[in-house]
Write a protein that holds these residues in place. Structure first.
Motif, PDB file in Angstrom:
ATOM      1  N   TYR A  89       0.818  -1.207   0.000  1.00 23.23           N
ATOM      2  CA  TYR A  89       0.000   0.000   0.000  1.00 23.23           C
ATOM      3  C   TYR A  89       0.857   1.265   0.000  1.00 23.23           C
ATOM      4  O   TYR A  89       0.524   2.249  -0.654  1.00 23.23           O
ATOM      5  CB  TYR A  89      -0.964  -0.006   1.189  1.00 23.23           C
ATOM      6  CG  TYR A  89      -1.889  -1.198   1.152  1.00 23.23           C
ATOM      7  CD1 TYR A  89      -2.878  -1.306   0.179  1.00 23.23           C
ATOM      8  CD2 TYR A  89      -1.756  -2.229   2.068  1.00 23.23           C
ATOM      9  CE1 TYR A  89      -3.715  -2.418   0.124  1.00 23.23           C
ATOM     10  CE2 TYR A  89      -2.591  -3.338   2.023  1.00 23.23           C
ATOM     11  CZ  TYR A  89      -3.561  -3.426   1.048  1.00 23.23           C
ATOM     12  OH  TYR A  89      -4.375  -4.525   0.990  1.00 23.23           O
ATOM     13  N   LEU A  90       1.962   1.212   0.719  1.00 21.40           N
ATOM     14  CA  LEU A  90       2.861   2.373   0.738  1.00 21.40           C
ATOM     15  C   LEU A  90       3.475   2.603  -0.642  1.00 21.40           C
ATOM     16  O   LEU A  90       3.675   3.747  -1.050  1.00 21.40           O
ATOM     17  CB  LEU A  90       3.946   2.178   1.801  1.00 21.40           C
ATOM     18  CG  LEU A  90       3.424   2.156   3.243  1.00 21.40           C
ATOM     19  CD1 LEU A  90       4.511   1.674   4.192  1.00 21.40           C
ATOM     20  CD2 LEU A  90       2.889   3.518   3.653  1.00 21.40           C
ATOM     21  N   GLN A  91       3.744   1.528  -1.364  1.00 26.26           N
ATOM     22  CA  GLN A  91       4.257   1.667  -2.724  1.00 26.26           C
ATOM     23  C   GLN A  91       3.150   2.159  -3.655  1.00 26.26           C
ATOM     24  O   GLN A  91       3.389   3.035  -4.488  1.00 26.26           O
ATOM     25  CB  GLN A  91       4.832   0.344  -3.233  1.00 26.26           C
ATOM     26  CG  GLN A  91       5.487   0.481  -4.602  1.00 26.26           C
ATOM     27  CD  GLN A  91       6.175  -0.798  -5.062  1.00 26.26           C
ATOM     28  OE1 GLN A  91       5.985  -1.863  -4.490  1.00 26.26           O
ATOM     29  NE2 GLN A  91       6.979  -0.680  -6.099  1.00 26.26           N
ATOM     30  N   LYS A 114       9.331  -4.612  12.883  1.00 29.08           N
ATOM     31  CA  LYS A 114       8.237  -4.653  11.921  1.00 29.08           C
ATOM     32  C   LYS A 114       8.599  -3.771  10.715  1.00 29.08           C
ATOM     33  O   LYS A 114       9.437  -2.878  10.818  1.00 29.08           O
ATOM     34  CB  LYS A 114       6.948  -4.164  12.578  1.00 29.08           C
ATOM     35  CG  LYS A 114       6.462  -5.138  13.633  1.00 29.08           C
ATOM     36  CD  LYS A 114       5.199  -4.615  14.269  1.00 29.08           C
ATOM     37  CE  LYS A 114       4.440  -5.760  14.851  1.00 29.08           C
ATOM     38  NZ  LYS A 114       3.520  -6.378  13.947  1.00 29.08           N
ATOM     39  N   PHE A 115       7.940  -4.024   9.604  1.00 26.64           N
ATOM     40  CA  PHE A 115       8.234  -3.327   8.356  1.00 26.64           C
ATOM     41  C   PHE A 115       8.155  -1.805   8.526  1.00 26.64           C
ATOM     42  O   PHE A 115       9.070  -1.076   8.151  1.00 26.64           O
ATOM     43  CB  PHE A 115       7.262  -3.782   7.255  1.00 26.64           C
ATOM     44  CG  PHE A 115       7.529  -3.150   5.928  1.00 26.64           C
ATOM     45  CD1 PHE A 115       8.375  -3.748   5.021  1.00 26.64           C
ATOM     46  CD2 PHE A 115       6.927  -1.945   5.588  1.00 26.64           C
ATOM     47  CE1 PHE A 115       8.622  -3.160   3.789  1.00 26.64           C
ATOM     48  CE2 PHE A 115       7.179  -1.341   4.373  1.00 26.64           C
ATOM     49  CZ  PHE A 115       8.022  -1.956   3.472  1.00 26.64           C
ATOM     50  N   GLY A 116       7.041  -1.332   9.063  1.00 22.03           N
ATOM     51  CA  GLY A 116       6.846   0.115   9.211  1.00 22.03           C
ATOM     52  C   GLY A 116       7.884   0.760  10.105  1.00 22.03           C
ATOM     53  O   GLY A 116       8.374   1.855   9.811  1.00 22.03           O
ATOM     54  N   SER A 117       8.240   0.097  11.179  1.00 17.47           N
ATOM     55  CA  SER A 117       9.258   0.629  12.098  1.00 17.47           C
ATOM     56  C   SER A 117      10.597   0.755  11.396  1.00 17.47           C
ATOM     57  O   SER A 117      11.314   1.740  11.570  1.00 17.47           O
ATOM     58  CB  SER A 117       9.411  -0.297  13.296  1.00 17.47           C
ATOM     59  OG  SER A 117       8.184  -0.456  13.943  1.00 17.47           O
ATOM     60  N   PHE A 132      -1.335   6.159  10.521  1.00 19.80           N
ATOM     61  CA  PHE A 132      -2.516   6.361   9.687  1.00 19.80           C
ATOM     62  C   PHE A 132      -2.847   5.089   8.914  1.00 19.80           C
ATOM     63  O   PHE A 132      -3.992   4.627   8.914  1.00 19.80           O
ATOM     64  CB  PHE A 132      -2.273   7.528   8.721  1.00 19.80           C
ATOM     65  CG  PHE A 132      -3.379   7.729   7.729  1.00 19.80           C
ATOM     66  CD1 PHE A 132      -4.511   8.451   8.072  1.00 19.80           C
ATOM     67  CD2 PHE A 132      -3.285   7.212   6.448  1.00 19.80           C
ATOM     68  CE1 PHE A 132      -5.537   8.636   7.156  1.00 19.80           C
ATOM     69  CE2 PHE A 132      -4.303   7.395   5.525  1.00 19.80           C
ATOM     70  CZ  PHE A 132      -5.428   8.113   5.875  1.00 19.80           C
ATOM     71  N   PHE A 133      -1.844   4.504   8.259  1.00 20.95           N
ATOM     72  CA  PHE A 133      -2.076   3.269   7.494  1.00 20.95           C
ATOM     73  C   PHE A 133      -2.499   2.122   8.417  1.00 20.95           C
ATOM     74  O   PHE A 133      -3.396   1.356   8.080  1.00 20.95           O
ATOM     75  CB  PHE A 133      -0.832   2.894   6.680  1.00 20.95           C
ATOM     76  CG  PHE A 133      -0.771   3.584   5.344  1.00 20.95           C
ATOM     77  CD1 PHE A 133      -1.195   2.942   4.194  1.00 20.95           C
ATOM     78  CD2 PHE A 133      -0.305   4.883   5.239  1.00 20.95           C
ATOM     79  CE1 PHE A 133      -1.157   3.570   2.954  1.00 20.95           C
ATOM     80  CE2 PHE A 133      -0.259   5.530   4.019  1.00 20.95           C
ATOM     81  CZ  PHE A 133      -0.688   4.872   2.871  1.00 20.95           C
ATOM     82  N   LEU A 134      -1.862   2.030   9.577  1.00 16.64           N
ATOM     83  CA  LEU A 134      -2.234   0.980  10.521  1.00 16.64           C
ATOM     84  C   LEU A 134      -3.665   1.166  11.018  1.00 16.64           C
ATOM     85  O   LEU A 134      -4.429   0.206  11.107  1.00 16.64           O
ATOM     86  CB  LEU A 134      -1.265   0.946  11.704  1.00 16.64           C
ATOM     87  CG  LEU A 134       0.164   0.502  11.396  1.00 16.64           C
ATOM     88  CD1 LEU A 134       1.029   0.615  12.648  1.00 16.64           C
ATOM     89  CD2 LEU A 134       0.205  -0.908  10.827  1.00 16.64           C
ATOM     90  N   LYS A 135      -4.035   2.395  11.341  1.00 12.44           N
ATOM     91  CA  LYS A 135      -5.372   2.681  11.864  1.00 12.44           C
ATOM     92  C   LYS A 135      -6.459   2.201  10.907  1.00 12.44           C
ATOM     93  O   LYS A 135      -7.440   1.601  11.336  1.00 12.44           O
ATOM     94  CB  LYS A 135      -5.518   4.189  12.104  1.00 12.44           C
ATOM     95  CG  LYS A 135      -6.910   4.618  12.528  1.00 12.44           C
ATOM     96  CD  LYS A 135      -6.983   6.129  12.703  1.00 12.44           C
ATOM     97  CE  LYS A 135      -8.396   6.576  13.052  1.00 12.44           C
ATOM     98  NZ  LYS A 135      -8.456   8.046  13.181  1.00 12.44           N
ATOM     99  N   TYR A 136      -6.277   2.449   9.630  1.00 15.91           N
ATOM    100  CA  TYR A 136      -7.325   2.133   8.670  1.00 15.91           C
ATOM    101  C   TYR A 136      -7.188   0.761   8.017  1.00 15.91           C
ATOM    102  O   TYR A 136      -8.187   0.171   7.614  1.00 15.91           O
ATOM    103  CB  TYR A 136      -7.400   3.218   7.591  1.00 15.91           C
ATOM    104  CG  TYR A 136      -7.941   4.505   8.150  1.00 15.91           C
ATOM    105  CD1 TYR A 136      -9.304   4.649   8.413  1.00 15.91           C
ATOM    106  CD2 TYR A 136      -7.097   5.556   8.462  1.00 15.91           C
ATOM    107  CE1 TYR A 136      -9.798   5.817   8.947  1.00 15.91           C
ATOM    108  CE2 TYR A 136      -7.587   6.730   8.996  1.00 15.91           C
ATOM    109  CZ  TYR A 136      -8.937   6.859   9.237  1.00 15.91           C
ATOM    110  OH  TYR A 136      -9.439   8.011   9.781  1.00 15.91           O
ATOM    111  N   LEU A 137      -5.970   0.261   7.886  1.00 12.57           N
ATOM    112  CA  LEU A 137      -5.789  -1.012   7.189  1.00 12.57           C
ATOM    113  C   LEU A 137      -5.476  -2.174   8.123  1.00 12.57           C
ATOM    114  O   LEU A 137      -5.848  -3.308   7.836  1.00 12.57           O
ATOM    115  CB  LEU A 137      -4.673  -0.888   6.145  1.00 12.57           C
ATOM    116  CG  LEU A 137      -4.943   0.117   5.020  1.00 12.57           C
ATOM    117  CD1 LEU A 137      -3.746   0.195   4.081  1.00 12.57           C
ATOM    118  CD2 LEU A 137      -6.206  -0.230   4.253  1.00 12.57           C
TER     119      LEU A 137
END
Length: 177
Positions: A89-91, A114-117, A132-137
């Protein structure tokens, strides 16, 4: 979410979110500033046929691909229950490039983060954008520590210092990879 390309998940129950205006979404994701939104809205008064996202992109405050992702795909994504790895999703949102994802995954092998960290530690992503991405996805992962590691704390801190040194070196010498 580990961020590995082969891993996908399913969110336990569909969460319906009311659609938000593009400027609100981009602010919440920390992709543009309040001042940039205000300025773009002022431009929109002068150029009423231009959309907010177009103005933000023309000004160079955000990539056109990022605007397109949030304007056209975001609402559908957050309503789906099937999830791909967060890196996907980030890509898609043009927030990470394929080479950056590759580096994050390689570093993730060493740290166990973790990937995001790992993306944050490498300077590719802001913490608020990840949240933000974690909150919604991936809401089930939102309250977990970003820096949870399988390695010992000493190893993790040593690697953090190395990463920080690399990031600082890149900022001082942007031509070095």
């Amino acid at each position: 979410m580990s961020g590995k390309a082969t891993h996908s998940s399913k969110v336990s129950s569909p969460r319906l979110f009311l659609p938000k205006r593009l400027g609100v979404v981009l602010r919440e994701a920390d992709l543009v500033t309040k001042t940039e939104i205000k300025t773009a809205l002022e431009y929109q008064k002068i150029y009423p046929n231009m959309r907010l996202g177009e103005i933000l992109a023309i000004q160079g405050w955000i990539k056109p691909e990022t605007v397109e992702f949030f304007a056209e795909e975001w609402q559908q994504l957050i309503e789906q229950t099937y999830r791909k790895p967060i890196g996907h999703y980030l890509q898609q949102a043009a927030l990470l490039e394929a080479e950056q994802i590759k580096r994050v995954l390689e570093e993730q092998k060493h740290t166990g983060y973790k990937f995001g960290s790992t993306a944050i530690l490498q300077g590719y992503l802001k913490p608020k954008t990840l949240d933000f991405f974690l909150k919604y996805l991936f809401p089930e992962e939102l309250n977990q520590s970003h820096l949870r590691s399988k390695k010992s704390l000493a190893q993790s801190r040593r690697r953090q210092r190395q990463l920080l040194a690399q990031i600082l070196e890149r900022k001082h010498n942007p031509w070095k990879k």
